[in-house]
Design an enzyme around this catalytic site. Sequence first.
Site, PDB file in Angstrom:
ATOM      1  CG  ASP A   1     -30.454  16.455 -77.599  1.00  0.00           C
ATOM      2  OD1 ASP A   1     -31.151  17.485 -77.705  1.00  0.00           O
ATOM      3  OD2 ASP A   1     -30.551  15.478 -78.364  1.00  0.00           O
ATOM      4  CE  LYS A   2     -28.580  15.808 -67.609  1.00  0.00           C
ATOM      5  NZ  LYS A   2     -29.546  15.320 -66.585  1.00  0.00           N
TER       6      LYS A   2
END
Length: 321
Positions: free
Chosen positions: A137-138
């Site tokens: 995830d970012k």
Amino acid sequence: MSTVRHSARVPVEQAGRRLDQALAAMFPQYSRSRLSGWVREGEVTVDGALRAPRERLQGGEQIEIVATLQDEVAMRPQAIALDIRYEDAHLIVVDKPAGLVVHPGAGNADGTLQNALLHHDPALAALPRAGIVHRLDKDTSGLMVVARSLEAHAALVAMLAEHRVQRQYVAVVRGALVAGGTVDAPLGRHPVDRLRRAVREDAGGKRAVTHYRLRERYRAHSLVQCTLETGRTHQIRVHMAHIRHPLVGDRVYGGHVILPRGAAPALVEALQGFGRQALHAERLAFVHPVDERDLAFESGLPEDLVILIQALREDAQEHPG
């Protein structure tokens, strides 16, 4: 983004073929990697049930696809710094910082890891997603492996599907755990919010297993080590929230700030100022996809997690018992 819907019966001539192969023949307008991704994400059902991409078909099954089609974004190289931990002719291991999106998509046209990889090695443009075979995830930091050759790409995709890549994470969660355990709860898309995942006991859920071990316990939080047996989107985040121990900083899955009584200013600042989910991919181990060497890599904690953990430790020491 848009939603695509297809309904079709598997032709008799596809009998004996793998699901991903049959889908590629039935829906040639989509790439095999995209179709396989939809299968892994639980967006394809066979006679109403989820199947693995490599599962063989008998012919005559009913295929249903309800999938999110990401807007295509042209890839372009960008000079973005990479923390490369290892590279050879077949693969690259990178340590991704929090805040860096893995590949372009809706709302992130550029400035991604994929753009950075193309600048580092333009030849990666010949591979699907510039060699990216899994993602973080970012706002999750840590280690990722990227394929650099078609041979390595095919092998790594298979290894990930067969759970032969060891991925170990460290997380700070809410609540003072007393022991570790295992969360075995199927995951799928949230029934209302398409951007979230949820525990799904119905046909929309796909097997997901997370093992967690307690490393340190604080007054109202814990430091845990998580090992993935499967690799579903948001798996650790959803599983820890499911057992009522959401990750610190994870506003999507309930990790809002809780302050221990009498918390010192340093801890208050560390908790309130932690702007992402407290999750770091600290170890990656696998067999080299070409020369079969055993490879293992470790990544130290990023500064924001070091500061948070130190503040939690000091608070626990100041309030023993």
